[in-house]
Design a protein around this motif. Structure first.
Motif, PDB file in Angstrom:
ATOM      1  N   TYR B 198       0.576  -1.291  -0.046  1.00  0.00           N
ATOM      2  CA  TYR B 198       0.235  -0.027  -0.076  1.00  0.00           C
ATOM      3  C   TYR B 198       0.847   1.341  -0.026  1.00  0.00           C
ATOM      4  CZ  TYR B 198      -4.569  -2.343   0.567  1.00  0.00           C
ATOM      5  OH  TYR B 198      -5.836  -2.798   0.215  1.00  0.00           O
ATOM      6  N   ILE B 199       1.802   1.200   0.927  1.00  0.00           N
ATOM      7  CA  ILE B 199       2.749   2.389   1.094  1.00  0.00           C
ATOM      8  C   ILE B 199       3.408   2.820  -0.320  1.00  0.00           C
ATOM      9  CG2 ILE B 199       4.922   3.198   1.970  1.00  0.00           C
ATOM     10  CD1 ILE B 199       4.009   1.848   4.703  1.00  0.00           C
ATOM     11  N   VAL B 200       4.032   1.695  -0.918  1.00  0.00           N
ATOM     12  CA  VAL B 200       4.745   1.960  -2.374  1.00  0.00           C
ATOM     13  C   VAL B 200       3.847   2.397  -3.134  1.00  0.00           C
ATOM     14  CG1 VAL B 200       5.707   0.512  -4.091  1.00  0.00           C
ATOM     15  CG2 VAL B 200       6.451   0.285  -1.774  1.00  0.00           C
ATOM     16  N   CYS B 201       2.514   1.722  -3.296  1.00  0.00           N
ATOM     17  CA  CYS B 201       1.549   2.448  -4.247  1.00  0.00           C
ATOM     18  C   CYS B 201       1.035   3.724  -4.130  1.00  0.00           C
ATOM     19  CB  CYS B 201       0.387   1.480  -4.097  1.00  0.00           C
ATOM     20  SG  CYS B 201       0.189   0.564  -5.734  1.00  0.00           S
ATOM     21  N   CYS B 202       0.678   3.923  -2.900  1.00  0.00           N
ATOM     22  CA  CYS B 202       0.455   5.420  -2.537  1.00  0.00           C
ATOM     23  C   CYS B 202       1.696   6.364  -3.016  1.00  0.00           C
ATOM     24  CB  CYS B 202       0.148   5.536  -1.093  1.00  0.00           C
ATOM     25  SG  CYS B 202      -1.241   4.846  -0.712  1.00  0.00           S
ATOM     26  N   TYR B 203       2.713   5.836  -2.602  1.00  0.00           N
ATOM     27  CA  TYR B 203       3.877   6.789  -2.931  1.00  0.00           C
ATOM     28  C   TYR B 203       4.205   7.036  -4.267  1.00  0.00           C
ATOM     29  CZ  TYR B 203       8.368   9.027  -2.245  1.00  0.00           C
ATOM     30  OH  TYR B 203       9.600  10.144  -2.143  1.00  0.00           O
ATOM     31  N   ALA B 204       3.910   5.952  -5.004  1.00  0.00           N
ATOM     32  CA  ALA B 204       4.176   6.222  -6.461  1.00  0.00           C
ATOM     33  C   ALA B 204       2.964   7.223  -7.007  1.00  0.00           C
ATOM     34  CB  ALA B 204       4.108   4.814  -7.052  1.00  0.00           C
ATOM     35  N   ILE B 205       1.938   6.817  -6.509  1.00  0.00           N
ATOM     36  CA  ILE B 205       0.702   7.773  -6.910  1.00  0.00           C
ATOM     37  C   ILE B 205       1.098   9.244  -6.696  1.00  0.00           C
ATOM     38  CG2 ILE B 205      -1.668   8.501  -6.692  1.00  0.00           C
ATOM     39  CD1 ILE B 205      -2.321   5.571  -5.856  1.00  0.00           C
ATOM     40  N   THR B 206       1.639   9.438  -5.441  1.00  0.00           N
ATOM     41  CA  THR B 206       2.151  10.890  -5.106  1.00  0.00           C
ATOM     42  C   THR B 206       2.926  11.411  -5.780  1.00  0.00           C
ATOM     43  OG1 THR B 206       1.798  10.164  -2.654  1.00  0.00           O
ATOM     44  CG2 THR B 206       3.007  12.091  -2.994  1.00  0.00           C
ATOM     45  N   LEU B 207       4.081  10.555  -6.259  1.00  0.00           N
ATOM     46  CA  LEU B 207       5.140  11.135  -7.319  1.00  0.00           C
ATOM     47  C   LEU B 207       4.555  11.443  -8.629  1.00  0.00           C
ATOM     48  CD1 LEU B 207       8.212   8.587  -6.843  1.00  0.00           C
ATOM     49  CD2 LEU B 207       7.903  10.903  -5.655  1.00  0.00           C
ATOM     50  N   VAL B 208       3.622  10.712  -9.129  1.00  0.00           N
ATOM     51  CA  VAL B 208       2.976  10.868 -10.410  1.00  0.00           C
ATOM     52  C   VAL B 208       2.284  12.271 -10.201  1.00  0.00           C
ATOM     53  CG1 VAL B 208       1.089  10.122 -12.220  1.00  0.00           C
ATOM     54  CG2 VAL B 208       2.829   8.547 -11.142  1.00  0.00           C
ATOM     55  N   LEU B 209       1.642  12.475  -9.233  1.00  0.00           N
ATOM     56  CA  LEU B 209       0.783  13.923  -9.071  1.00  0.00           C
ATOM     57  C   LEU B 209       1.551  14.883  -8.946  1.00  0.00           C
ATOM     58  CD1 LEU B 209      -2.136  12.231  -6.696  1.00  0.00           C
ATOM     59  CD2 LEU B 209      -2.485  13.223  -9.127  1.00  0.00           C
ATOM     60  N   ARG B 210       2.648  14.623  -8.044  1.00  0.00           N
ATOM     61  CA  ARG B 210       3.658  15.741  -8.088  1.00  0.00           C
ATOM     62  C   ARG B 210       4.256  16.285  -9.226  1.00  0.00           C
ATOM     63  NH1 ARG B 210       7.009  14.415  -2.910  1.00  0.00           N
ATOM     64  NH2 ARG B 210       5.413  14.624  -1.482  1.00  0.00           N
ATOM     65  N   ALA B 211       4.710  15.267 -10.169  1.00  0.00           N
ATOM     66  CA  ALA B 211       5.058  15.727 -11.383  1.00  0.00           C
ATOM     67  C   ALA B 211       4.041  16.182 -12.083  1.00  0.00           C
ATOM     68  CB  ALA B 211       5.473  14.370 -12.027  1.00  0.00           C
ATOM     69  N   MET B 212       2.865  16.054 -11.965  1.00  0.00           N
ATOM     70  CA  MET B 212       1.662  16.637 -12.979  1.00  0.00           C
ATOM     71  C   MET B 212       1.550  18.006 -12.224  1.00  0.00           C
ATOM     72  SD  MET B 212      -1.155  13.742 -13.374  1.00  0.00           S
ATOM     73  CE  MET B 212      -2.438  15.028 -13.823  1.00  0.00           C
ATOM     74  N   GLU B 213       1.668  18.344 -11.125  1.00  0.00           N
ATOM     75  CA  GLU B 213       1.585  19.760 -10.180  1.00  0.00           C
ATOM     76  C   GLU B 213       2.608  20.683 -10.568  1.00  0.00           C
ATOM     77  OE1 GLU B 213       0.996  19.763  -6.144  1.00  0.00           O
ATOM     78  OE2 GLU B 213      -0.301  18.012  -6.247  1.00  0.00           O
ATOM     79  N   LYS B 214       3.944  20.148 -10.734  1.00  0.00           N
ATOM     80  CA  LYS B 214       5.079  20.884 -11.283  1.00  0.00           C
ATOM     81  C   LYS B 214       4.754  21.445 -12.550  1.00  0.00           C
ATOM     82  CE  LYS B 214       9.603  20.635  -9.701  1.00  0.00           C
ATOM     83  NZ  LYS B 214      10.862  19.563  -9.354  1.00  0.00           N
ATOM     84  N   ARG B 215       4.460  20.589 -13.744  1.00  0.00           N
ATOM     85  CA  ARG B 215       4.187  20.768 -14.757  1.00  0.00           C
ATOM     86  C   ARG B 215       2.835  21.841 -15.135  1.00  0.00           C
ATOM     87  NH1 ARG B 215       5.119  18.745 -19.738  1.00  0.00           N
ATOM     88  NH2 ARG B 215       2.994  18.972 -20.206  1.00  0.00           N
ATOM     89  N   LEU B 216       1.837  21.604 -14.226  1.00  0.00           N
ATOM     90  CA  LEU B 216       0.702  22.311 -14.495  1.00  0.00           C
ATOM     91  C   LEU B 216       0.213  23.299 -13.564  1.00  0.00           C
ATOM     92  CD1 LEU B 216      -1.584  19.099 -15.403  1.00  0.00           C
ATOM     93  CD2 LEU B 216      -0.814  21.074 -16.942  1.00  0.00           C
ATOM     94  N   VAL B 217       0.327  23.238 -12.408  1.00  0.00           N
ATOM     95  CA  VAL B 217      -0.084  24.365 -11.363  1.00  0.00           C
ATOM     96  C   VAL B 217       0.391  25.689 -11.766  1.00  0.00           C
ATOM     97  CG1 VAL B 217       0.012  25.103  -8.875  1.00  0.00           C
ATOM     98  CG2 VAL B 217      -0.801  22.795  -9.549  1.00  0.00           C
ATOM     99  N   LEU B 218      -0.345  26.668 -11.602  1.00  0.00           N
ATOM    100  CA  LEU B 218       0.162  27.945 -12.113  1.00  0.00           C
ATOM    101  C   LEU B 218       0.865  28.702 -10.995  1.00  0.00           C
ATOM    102  CD1 LEU B 218      -3.408  28.915 -13.714  1.00  0.00           C
ATOM    103  CD2 LEU B 218      -1.171  28.211 -14.970  1.00  0.00           C
ATOM    104  N   GLU B 219       1.946  29.286 -11.423  1.00  0.00           N
ATOM    105  CA  GLU B 219       2.642  30.103 -10.333  1.00  0.00           C
ATOM    106  C   GLU B 219       1.925  31.318 -10.172  1.00  0.00           C
ATOM    107  OE1 GLU B 219       6.408  30.737 -12.102  1.00  0.00           O
ATOM    108  OE2 GLU B 219       5.753  29.055 -13.409  1.00  0.00           O
ATOM    109  N   LYS B 220       1.856  31.875  -9.038  1.00  0.00           N
ATOM    110  CA  LYS B 220       1.361  33.238  -8.599  1.00  0.00           C
ATOM    111  C   LYS B 220       2.064  34.171  -9.009  1.00  0.00           C
ATOM    112  CE  LYS B 220      -2.491  31.343  -6.563  1.00  0.00           C
ATOM    113  NZ  LYS B 220      -2.835  30.377  -7.515  1.00  0.00           N
ATOM    114  N   ASN B 221       2.021  35.483  -9.450  1.00  0.00           N
ATOM    115  CA  ASN B 221       3.308  36.354  -9.401  1.00  0.00           C
ATOM    116  C   ASN B 221       2.528  37.815  -8.982  1.00  0.00           C
ATOM    117  OD1 ASN B 221       1.425  37.111 -11.527  1.00  0.00           O
ATOM    118  ND2 ASN B 221       2.899  37.838 -12.737  1.00  0.00           N
TER     119      ASN B 221
END
Lengths: 254, 221
Positions: B198-221
């Protein structure tokens, strides 16, 4: 000749509060009109009525001779349908105080969105036109930047390109430099000035009195939902007739 | 303590454990997909001009969020057949988790919708876009980006909730862990392995989502 903008007896209320109490004015083709006045005098509301971002309750607004927003059905004033509103809004171009660039798009895509989705232009043609206007406002080199990577002045110049690329009949500026750092105001004013000199019809709500004096063909002074005085800038700024305008000019910095 | 670990009997069952975690992921993905679509509709309804639609949306959210997921699972699986609607256990669980997810996703998307500045909608109106196109090209893309971190948290949480499917004998990881537990009596080992998966799976999901966030979430300025 038909004026580009004609406003007749315009009234607008927010609930009980009447913020526009019968406005009449016209803008001829190629004319630059500045609207000045204290905050709360109704100048921004007036500007927003010109592209239907605000509804109004009485009177008419004509853009290029076409009454916008409402038509009469059985003697009743009825708001027109959404598609018509959208079409009429595209007759004017609006530049906002807070720039309002789409943050998830590059500068280029901010400009092409309206061209492709509203004007139905094929992408290559839209890019060509967008590049032309981005170049014109000095932003071509940064066409692929996101708004967050641009300074306020740069964002506002992209916003001007986005509005003017749609070939509006008139450009509306709502305090376009009020949110800028002082050192960025000049570049945006310079852009607006050069568009004015090319004959673009413009209505500007502004606090930049010197700019209003130097660039406008006509200045409109608003006070408490009415036009207190209007005329050529030389006369309004040098010989204001109404005591209100005299007082307002005294408190405004040049 | 004199316990001798022996993982061999558990690791010998790796095909079961793997298929269990696979099914869990599949249940989560399908339910979250359905729940997200429903949640999006509910989120828009919660901000609709019609008061009737708004209260319908809030009723939906408050009922489903205030029910324990296990109760929804058991209610659908054991209760619905009484009303003449028998679903197989996997479908029944997907329906339960989708409904539950829809309430949480509705809240995630409602927050996302509220984060889209009115000025951007007006900028879209000013260039002549119709309200449908404003939603399509401006509101939705910005909403999804802003909602992504909250979406990720709920994703992990809903994935872990798939372990409750074991209660109605859906053969996911917890179900197999229990089965292996009762067959081998290697209690510590089997739950350690299940936990680790479970931990490995959740961690893998977290990594994928973080990579998506990094690409997609808009920086505030």
């Amino acid at each position: 000749m038909t004026p580009i903008v004609e406003v007749r007896d315009l009234h607008k209320r927010f609930g009980e509060l009447e913020v526009l109490k019968g406005i009449d004015f016209t803008v001829a083709e190629g004319e630059v009109v500045s609207i000045i006045g204290a905050s709360g005098s109704g100048k921004t509301t007036l500007l927003r009525c010109l592209n239907l971002l605000e509804e109004f309750h009485q009177g008419d607004v004509l853009i290029g001779g076409e009454a916008i927003g409402y038509h009469l059905r059985h003697g009743q004033r009825v708001r027109i349908g959404e598609r018509e509103v959208a079409r009429q809004r595209a007759m004017t171009g609006m530049v906002f105080q807070a720039f309002n660039l789409f943050p998830h798009m590059s500068a280029l895509d901010n400009v092409t969105l309206g061209l492709t989705k509203v004007r139905g232009m094929p992408r290559p043609q839209a890019v060509e036109l967008a590049d032309h206007w981005l170049d014109r406002v000095g932003m071509l080199e940064r066409r692929d930047h996101r708004p967050s990577q641009l300074s306020g002045g740069q964002q506002q110049r992209v916003a001007i390109a986005r509005a003017i690329a749609m070939s509006p009949k008139v450009m509306l500026f709502d305090e376009a430099t009020s949110a800028l750092d002082p050192e960025r105001v000049g570049e945006v004013l310079e852009t607006i000035r050069s568009l004015a000199q090319e004959g673009m019809t413009m209505v500007l709500v502004t606090h930049e009195m010197r700019f209003a004096r130097d660039v406008s063909d006509k200045v409109v002074f608003m006070e408490d939902g009415r036009i207190a005085e209007q005329g050529p800038p030389q006369r309004l700024f040098l010989n204001p007739e109404s005591p209100r305008l005299q007082a307002f000019l005294k408190t405004s910095s040049f | 303590m004199n316990y001798h670990f022996n993982f061999a009997p558990i690791l010998a069952q790796w095909p079961l454990l793997l298929s269990g975690i696979g099914l869990g992921l599949l249940l989560a993905l399908v339910s979250i997909a359905i729940g997200s679509v429903l949640g999006l509709v509910v989120a828009f309804a919660s901000r609709a001009p019609s008061r009737w639609l708004r209260s319908l949306a809030f009723t939906w959210i408050s009922i489903l969020r205030n029910l324990p997921i296990l109760v929804i699972v058991l209610f659908l699986f054991f209760g619905m057949p009484q009303l003449g609607l028998s679903l197989d256990k996997i479908t029944s669980f997907i329906v339960a988790l989708s409904l539950y997810a829809s309430a949480y996703m509705a809240e995630v998307f409602r927050g996302g919708l509220m984060s889209v500045p009115q000025g951007l909608v007006e900028a879209g109106q000013a260039i002549g876009l119709t309200s449908l196109r404003i939603k399509r090209y401006i509101v939705l893309p910005i909403m999804f980006r802003n909602a992504l971190p909250a979406f990720g948290n709920n994703f992990i949480s809903l994935f872990k909730d798939t372990s409750l499917a074991a209660t109605i004998a859906v053969p996911e990881l917890t179900y197999y862990a229990r089965k292996i537990n009762s067959e081998t009596f290697r209690v510590i080992e089997v739950w350690l392995v299940a936990s680790l998966l479970y931990i490995v799976c959740c961690y893998a999901i977290t990594l994928v989502l973080r990579a998506m966030e990094k690409r997609l979430v808009l920086e505030k300025n």
